[in-house]
Design a protein around this motif. Sequence first.
Motif, PDB file in Angstrom:
ATOM      1  N   THR A 280       0.944  -1.267  -0.014  1.00 52.71           N
ATOM      2  CA  THR A 280       0.089   0.111   0.139  1.00 52.71           C
ATOM      3  C   THR A 280       0.870   1.204  -0.170  1.00 52.71           C
ATOM      4  OG1 THR A 280      -0.071   0.172   2.491  1.00 52.71           O
ATOM      5  CG2 THR A 280      -1.715  -1.177   1.473  1.00 52.71           C
ATOM      6  N   SER A 281       0.081   2.467  -0.689  1.00 51.34           N
ATOM      7  CA  SER A 281       0.895   3.653  -0.218  1.00 51.34           C
ATOM      8  C   SER A 281       1.436   4.076   0.852  1.00 51.34           C
ATOM      9  CB  SER A 281       0.045   4.760  -1.294  1.00 51.34           C
ATOM     10  OG  SER A 281      -1.180   4.989  -0.365  1.00 51.34           O
ATOM     11  N   GLU A 282       0.571   3.737   1.997  1.00 49.96           N
ATOM     12  CA  GLU A 282       1.084   4.239   3.404  1.00 49.96           C
ATOM     13  C   GLU A 282       2.137   3.361   3.815  1.00 49.96           C
ATOM     14  OE1 GLU A 282      -1.110   4.589   7.728  1.00 49.96           O
ATOM     15  OE2 GLU A 282      -2.301   3.993   5.784  1.00 49.96           O
ATOM     16  N   GLN A 283       2.181   2.022   3.362  1.00 51.82           N
ATOM     17  CA  GLN A 283       3.201   1.450   3.946  1.00 51.82           C
ATOM     18  C   GLN A 283       4.597   1.796   3.194  1.00 51.82           C
ATOM     19  OE1 GLN A 283       1.471  -2.486   2.852  1.00 51.82           O
ATOM     20  NE2 GLN A 283       1.206  -2.798   5.217  1.00 51.82           N
ATOM     21  N   GLN A 284       4.402   2.210   1.765  1.00 55.23           N
ATOM     22  CA  GLN A 284       5.574   2.272   0.926  1.00 55.23           C
ATOM     23  C   GLN A 284       6.042   3.702   1.270  1.00 55.23           C
ATOM     24  OE1 GLN A 284       4.236   2.189  -3.134  1.00 55.23           O
ATOM     25  NE2 GLN A 284       3.506   0.302  -2.923  1.00 55.23           N
ATOM     26  N   ALA A 285       5.323   4.604   1.823  1.00 55.05           N
ATOM     27  CA  ALA A 285       5.919   6.094   2.467  1.00 55.05           C
ATOM     28  C   ALA A 285       6.897   5.740   3.466  1.00 55.05           C
ATOM     29  CB  ALA A 285       4.709   6.911   2.970  1.00 55.05           C
ATOM     30  N   ASN A 286       6.689   4.649   4.199  1.00 54.37           N
ATOM     31  CA  ASN A 286       7.713   4.452   5.376  1.00 54.37           C
ATOM     32  C   ASN A 286       8.978   3.559   5.189  1.00 54.37           C
ATOM     33  OD1 ASN A 286       6.334   6.072   7.203  1.00 54.37           O
ATOM     34  ND2 ASN A 286       4.569   4.572   7.332  1.00 54.37           N
ATOM     35  N   TYR A 287       8.999   2.950   3.841  1.00 51.39           N
ATOM     36  CA  TYR A 287       9.841   1.919   3.588  1.00 51.39           C
ATOM     37  C   TYR A 287      11.407   2.426   3.304  1.00 51.39           C
ATOM     38  CZ  TYR A 287      11.789  -2.236   1.318  1.00 51.39           C
ATOM     39  OH  TYR A 287      12.488  -3.462   1.154  1.00 51.39           O
ATOM     40  N   GLY A 288      11.474   3.617   2.712  1.00 48.63           N
ATOM     41  CA  GLY A 288      12.937   3.862   2.495  1.00 48.63           C
ATOM     42  C   GLY A 288      13.301   5.256   3.176  1.00 48.63           C
ATOM     43  N   THR A 289      14.280   6.216   2.373  1.00 52.07           N
ATOM     44  CA  THR A 289      14.605   7.432   3.062  1.00 52.07           C
ATOM     45  C   THR A 289      13.926   8.480   2.424  1.00 52.07           C
ATOM     46  OG1 THR A 289      16.855   6.481   2.967  1.00 52.07           O
ATOM     47  CG2 THR A 289      16.505   8.890   3.128  1.00 52.07           C
ATOM     48  N   ARG A 290      13.184   9.442   3.282  1.00 49.10           N
ATOM     49  CA  ARG A 290      12.373  10.320   2.466  1.00 49.10           C
ATOM     50  C   ARG A 290      13.193  11.729   1.859  1.00 49.10           C
ATOM     51  NH1 ARG A 290       6.895  10.734   6.494  1.00 49.10           N
ATOM     52  NH2 ARG A 290       6.239   8.821   6.297  1.00 49.10           N
ATOM     53  N   ILE A 291      12.651  12.158   1.037  1.00 50.68           N
ATOM     54  CA  ILE A 291      13.154  13.130   0.149  1.00 50.68           C
ATOM     55  C   ILE A 291      12.059  14.336   0.260  1.00 50.68           C
ATOM     56  CG2 ILE A 291      14.418  13.766  -1.949  1.00 50.68           C
ATOM     57  CD1 ILE A 291      15.756  11.560  -0.680  1.00 50.68           C
ATOM     58  N   TYR A 292      12.419  15.420   0.822  1.00 50.29           N
ATOM     59  CA  TYR A 292      11.375  16.427   1.024  1.00 50.29           C
ATOM     60  C   TYR A 292      11.491  17.469  -0.114  1.00 50.29           C
ATOM     61  CZ  TYR A 292       9.769  14.248   5.298  1.00 50.29           C
ATOM     62  OH  TYR A 292       9.423  13.536   6.459  1.00 50.29           O
ATOM     63  N   SER A 293      12.509  17.607  -0.771  1.00 51.41           N
ATOM     64  CA  SER A 293      12.706  18.677  -1.768  1.00 51.41           C
ATOM     65  C   SER A 293      12.513  18.178  -3.247  1.00 51.41           C
ATOM     66  CB  SER A 293      14.057  19.184  -1.650  1.00 51.41           C
ATOM     67  OG  SER A 293      14.533  20.248  -2.757  1.00 51.41           O
ATOM     68  N   VAL A 347      10.424   9.105  -1.761  1.00 54.65           N
ATOM     69  CA  VAL A 347      11.091   8.182  -0.955  1.00 54.65           C
ATOM     70  C   VAL A 347      12.119   7.339  -1.764  1.00 54.65           C
ATOM     71  CG1 VAL A 347      10.776   5.938   0.315  1.00 54.65           C
ATOM     72  CG2 VAL A 347       9.261   7.478   0.942  1.00 54.65           C
ATOM     73  N   ARG A 348      13.490   7.288  -1.310  1.00 54.71           N
ATOM     74  CA  ARG A 348      14.215   6.594  -2.131  1.00 54.71           C
ATOM     75  C   ARG A 348      14.399   5.292  -1.452  1.00 54.71           C
ATOM     76  NH1 ARG A 348      18.613  10.462  -3.080  1.00 54.71           N
ATOM     77  NH2 ARG A 348      16.886  11.249  -4.584  1.00 54.71           N
ATOM     78  N   VAL A 349      14.120   4.258  -2.290  1.00 57.95           N
ATOM     79  CA  VAL A 349      14.042   2.642  -1.622  1.00 57.95           C
ATOM     80  C   VAL A 349      15.625   2.223  -1.901  1.00 57.95           C
ATOM     81  CG1 VAL A 349      13.463   0.281  -2.254  1.00 57.95           C
ATOM     82  CG2 VAL A 349      11.722   2.510  -2.782  1.00 57.95           C
TER      83      VAL A 349
END
Length: 349
Positions: A280-293, A347-349
């Motif tokens: 799911t998208s919600e789970q994928q959002a917490n899978y890797g390193t977040r990129i805010y820019s 998110v960078r996996v």
Amino acid sequence: MASHRRPKQPSRARVTVLTTAAAAAVALGSQAANAAPSEKPSKDEVKSKVDKLYEQAEQATEKYNGAKEKQEKLQKEISTIQDNVARGQEEVNELRDGLGSMASAQYRSGGLDPSLQLFLSADPDDYLDKASTLDQLSGQQVEALKKIQDKQRDLAQQRAEASDKLKDLSSTRTELGKKKKEVQAKLAEAQKLLNTLTAQEKAALAQEEERASRDSSRQALTPEAAVSASASGRAGAAYSAAQTKLGSPYVYGATGPSSFDCSGLTSWAYAQAGVAIPRTSEQQANYGTRIYSQSDLQVGDLVFFFNDLHHVGLYAGNGQIIHAPRTGTVVRYESFDTIGGPFMFGVRV
């Protein structure tokens, strides 16, 4: 002689009331006639309402996907536990058979140890708790009894765990059914609205949708985009896989290979790159390193939209993503500006 009285005239008050009532009736009739055409929403109003319903359907779809994934996980876990319990019970039976063989040997050699005889006719757990009897058994028998005790306790724990998971599975199935009905209700409501359009209006909407897809694809394939879309590694492999599915229809709950929902496309694409990301998208959002820019995004990064993160795609460079937008559309390129919701992060996996 006949009477020649003049007929009685209605009073002025009565005439006034009748006239007013008639005028009101005419006015109401006129208003109803004028209001009737405006009750039918315009093409643009229908499109706006339908787009909102499709967004709500996608939100429900991601919840549906989560419940479905949980159901499948529970089913696998329950199956594994049940297999372990079956094997464990076989081991217990073999250990008990071994004790029975000992008992037979003792009987043939001159009698059965009363403590062993008691064990063979009672619950070993209860029996072993009576420690005073242990000194009446041989070391080999004690070891066998303890193995049986440990095994039975382990089996009892596994059976309890399986029972809890079965209850969880039942509630998950109920939740899954509710989410499925919610998605179907939103889609049915959207279709009902679309059915109010004339054939000409439907054709116009279809042309607008086709033009939007064509324009997005053309913009994504400019030389500048091609340069920025260079990618390598597993992110590049996932992006390349997604590109092969351009034009595939959006279907809620679908994970390919011929149709997809938004997170179904991203999870399928990364699977082709040998990476198992959550469903799911919600789970994928917490899978890797977040990129805010946005300026730090690389091609193949997961990109998330809307505050509740119910939509995800793959970054395609040049301010574009490749994604499965919603019901009635296909996998396509699209600008960040036309997604319909704010970019939250990558998110960078």
